[in-house]
Motif scaffolding. Sequence first.
Motif, mmCIF file in Angstrom:
data_model
loop_
_atom_site.group_PDB
_atom_site.id
_atom_site.type_symbol
_atom_site.label_atom_id
_atom_site.label_comp_id
_atom_site.label_asym_id
_atom_site.label_seq_id
_atom_site.Cartn_x
_atom_site.Cartn_y
_atom_site.Cartn_z
ATOM 1 N N UNK B 40 0.833 -1.206 0.000
ATOM 2 C CA UNK B 40 0.000 0.000 0.000
ATOM 3 C C UNK B 40 0.865 1.253 0.000
ATOM 4 N N UNK B 41 2.001 1.226 0.665
ATOM 5 C CA UNK B 41 2.837 2.420 0.691
ATOM 6 C C UNK B 41 3.330 2.741 -0.715
ATOM 7 N N UNK B 46 2.566 6.055 -5.583
ATOM 8 C CA UNK B 46 2.468 6.092 -7.048
ATOM 9 C C UNK B 46 1.088 6.539 -7.507
ATOM 10 N N UNK B 47 0.046 6.055 -6.848
ATOM 11 C CA UNK B 47 -1.298 6.336 -7.361
ATOM 12 C C UNK B 47 -2.006 7.462 -6.613
ATOM 13 N N UNK B 264 -3.182 7.331 -14.891
ATOM 14 C CA UNK B 264 -2.193 6.865 -13.923
ATOM 15 C C UNK B 264 -2.551 5.464 -13.442
ATOM 16 N N UNK B 265 -3.842 5.290 -13.165
ATOM 17 C CA UNK B 265 -4.326 4.016 -12.680
ATOM 18 C C UNK B 265 -4.125 2.938 -13.735
ATOM 19 N N UNK B 266 -4.470 3.297 -14.984
ATOM 20 C CA UNK B 266 -4.386 2.308 -16.060
ATOM 21 C C UNK B 266 -2.948 1.873 -16.276
ATOM 22 N N UNK B 267 -2.008 2.826 -16.176
ATOM 23 C CA UNK B 267 -0.635 2.450 -16.491
ATOM 24 C C UNK B 267 0.052 1.812 -15.297
ATOM 25 N N UNK B 270 -0.815 -2.936 -12.463
ATOM 26 C CA UNK B 270 -0.194 -4.079 -11.815
ATOM 27 C C UNK B 270 -0.070 -3.863 -10.305
ATOM 28 N N UNK B 271 0.029 -2.589 -9.902
ATOM 29 C CA UNK B 271 0.117 -2.322 -8.463
ATOM 30 C C UNK B 271 -1.173 -2.732 -7.764
ATOM 31 N N UNK B 272 -2.296 -2.464 -8.430
ATOM 32 C CA UNK B 272 -3.574 -2.865 -7.839
ATOM 33 C C UNK B 272 -3.678 -4.380 -7.785
ATOM 34 N N UNK B 273 -3.142 -5.028 -8.814
ATOM 35 C CA UNK B 273 -3.158 -6.493 -8.815
ATOM 36 C C UNK B 273 -2.312 -7.012 -7.649
ATOM 37 N N UNK B 274 -1.152 -6.376 -7.450
ATOM 38 C CA UNK B 274 -0.306 -6.790 -6.324
ATOM 39 C C UNK B 274 -1.027 -6.539 -4.993
#
Lengths: 221, 804
Positions: B40-41, B46-47, B264-267, B270-274
């Motif tokens: 989350x950090x 990033x997001x 930003x979210x779209x690119x 993978x962070x959301x997937x993680x």
Amino acid sequence: MITLRNLEKFYDTGAGKTFVLRNINSEVKDGEFLTIMGPSGAGKSTLLSIIGMLDAAWQGEYYLYDSPVHELKSKKRNALNKQYIGFVFQQYHLLDDLTVAENLEIPLSYRNVKRSERQAIVADMLDRFNIVAKKDLYPSQLSGGQQQLVAVARALVAEPKLILADEPTGSLHTSQGKIIMDLLKELNEQGTTIIQVTHNEAWAEYGDRIINLRDGWIMKN
Amino acid sequence: MDTLSQEFRYALRKLVRNPGFTAVAVIALALGIGANTSIFSVVNAVLIRSLPFDDADRLVVLWENNQEQGRERDPVSPQNYLDWRDQSDAFEALAAWAYWSFTLAGVDQPERVSTIRTSPSLFALLGAEAALGRTFTAEENELGGPNAVVLSHGLWERRFGSEPGVIGSTISLDLEPYTIVGVMPAAFRFPDSDKIGMWTPAKFSQDELSRARRFFNVIGRLAPGVSLEQAQAEMDVIAARLGKEYPDTNLGWGVAMTRAPDLLLASNQYLLILLAAVGLVLLIACANVANLLLARAADRHREIAVRRALGAQRFGLIRQLLIESFLLAGLSGVAALVIAVWGIDLILALEPGNLPHWNKVGIDTHVLTFTAALALLTALIAGIVPAVHASRPNLNESLKEGGGRLTAGSRAKGARGAMVVTQIALAVVLLIGAGLLIRSFARLLDVDPGFNPTNVAVANIFLAESRYPEDHLTVAFFDEVLDRVESLPGVIAVGATTTVPIDPVGIDFDLPFDIEGQSPHEPGQEPQADYRVVTTEYLSVMGIPLLRGRAFQEGDREGAPNVMIINQTMARRFFGGVEPVGKRIRIPIGGWFEVIGVVGDIHHRGLDAEPRPELYVAFHQQPHFRGMVVAARTTSDPSALARAITREVFAIDPDQAIAQLTTMSELLSGSVSTRRFNTTLLGGFAVLALALAVLGIYSVVSYGVSQRAQEIGVRMAMGARGDDVIKMIVAEGLKLAVVGVTIGVIGAIALTRLITSLLYDVSPVDPVTFLGVSLVLALAALVASYIPALKATRVDPVLALKHE
Ligand SMILES: Nc1ncnc2c1ncn2[C@@H]1O[C@H](COP(=O)(O)OP(=O)(O)O)[C@@H](O)[C@H]1O
Ligand SMILES: [Mg+2]
């Protein structure tokens, strides 16, 4: 059938050996109905466990027919247990998650009996003990006497030559106890050797012979 | 309140009295929460924090698009941008910007500084002001106006010693004087990297004002109250009008736009997937703790029955039990922060440096709030089922029985089984996800790039227009660089090109072309090929194989007939079986060229990108670009060559910086680094999940064994042997595993679709992965239940059958 020579068992309690059985010499003949009596803690259950080969930590000699049990590895002992012995306990020890029929099937499941045969044997046994109507019930749905009836049936299902019954009526009312004792007597008359433990003089009379245990010793009458 | 604090103390005492239970629960939860906090950090930096602009929701990114040509998001031509700006009302402001770079000379070593050329409106549009001095005036954006530059805080510190007096002073950029007018605050970043050192006015040149040259990025701020749809409608009208007015360049071209936060979210999906993955890990940990609590609740059956018999309300009991899990979660939350400090370090160490704002990754109030909320949630998830369960024991049974009866826990046993099944299912989903990524990664590394990346050093050099205004000066400079580098020890051969494969830095564009003898295309409908200028040796230096015809030769220079080499894809796609060698091709730069050879395809834009049509022309015939990449094949480690190349360039022109010195292997490994990062992290989470699930199976099965001692004793008396007991116990573990794996596989079929964008050449329902993971879990379940099964064989029937 059974010969015991200088059988001894002790627990190492740290402060030294505490003997539970001492110098047991005895013989049980085929077809006998033997009663073991004695006060609580005398070693009765221990002796049954040894004869039933649940307990392997003892000294002395124990012959079952020609087999020197004291020399056998656990595999062989297990085989003898399966071939000759059936247990009946004071607390029935039916498995609560299994139905009556399934409880009866347990001994068969450890004896290479085909599934179809098992069903037949169990059905036979249910019939013989008059409990067909109860076959799908769970133990908790039965009275104590009925449970012990099932337990005796379970002990018989693999056709043992010897039944070890440790206070089989200890948890039952007299009338229920009588049913079980009559049943054991009948089995004995049909050829099954029986060793029972009991505190009840009347039930003791069902046997041919009584052994009195006290502090691990056999008392001569 | 008083009872609450008393219950709190009571719960604390319970935890302290069961240090083993407390430790295991806290460790499991802390690992789960800590992993979540770490990821989350990153998400936070990033997001959430990376658009630190006022009203970032109103920021919109705009592109040109062309449905017919299949172009979804092309950059914008400056002239179109100017028309958009003048004709639209939907935007409060628009700004055009482009990546650029300058050689900053005159202070120490010359250095290539990444720069953004931008319209002056950018700063106001973002709501940003200079920390020192000012941003640009309109005059400074005029062609012929004064040269102005704004420094980043970082560059100002590093190169100018944080000297406030630099405002108004003059520096040399590409050998031209620029006045420093401002320094931005340390927190200001645009577009998203702290590698940007300067901003200069866009100052479109006459050349750039052609509508056909689409290369600027456009950002806008929606006027208050205007929706994205309204802005889109307005821009559609403007684009259609421009299409009619300038059909040659604008027919068929429209406008695409997206809100900046969505982009930003779209690119960074993978962070959301993680984050989702690590959330699953936490759920597994919760299930573990819930199991421990359930087991313990079963042991406390009698205590609870007594309490209820004494008049305790059910709700009060649930509260008492929940307080315990809240305490546990609180302890775990604190431990999780410690774990997160390590976790963040680990992530940053693994992170390839592509993450925007990685330096903002850390524990801040957002992260603390997240962790606290997660801990609370965890307490509820892990605690509620056991608490509800324990609060309704069968009163009669518990008080009557001497404990340890077989039925006492059969309902709880079902709940425990369900927990483990959940854990296994979640672990399967994670393992399958990770497995798919790993297989994708392996496939990708197996791709033949089409060139030989081992032992090749590359140096990007951009020459200043003011010192190298003529093509022949450029040629002379690069010829000398090639000569000098070639004679360096360890160098086998050296060449140069406008852009090497994989590297995003370089001059890389496509050109429309016509083939002699084929009917010419409508303007704007011509086929396109990527355009590369290369020196004679370049193709052989890179190990790109010549398939037909001949290679470039020394004789292919100015005055000789123009020659071209094309790649296999271009030959196959546009020559339809006809021999291309000997045919002539026309491109807008240089006119007609004779095709002299065909070379193999390369994966220019990354191993996962399909080769595109490519054409190569000779540097000595087409020396139009002052930016070239020198590539040297060496006998051994090419990175050792870096300093020598710098020295040689310095010897030729002491004001000339090298923009980038690297090796092809590094570029290649860098190009897969985000995948490696995802794969490593997801793999790590999957392993953690597997470990927790195995722990879950183990604890449930061994708890079962301890509860079933009596049953095992009975079975032994009935003739069961060790093997029989092992089979029975292991079968129980396997049964749970089979149900869990089945549910997990179904879940994975539904969920792996979400990671399709991260996969390469592997189906999201790849049977090998699904089967492999199922087997791994079955095996793990086998091992996890074998250990308690062994313990079960050591049950002493005499003890187990004894009654007190
Ligand atoms: N694990 C043990 N350690 C020490 N002594 C034991 C252990 N198990 C049983 N005993 C002792 O062995 C004696 C015989 O027990 P048991 O055979 O159950 O007696 P009974 O069935 O005649 O009542 C008792 O005095 C008991 O205390
Ligand atoms: Mg006894």
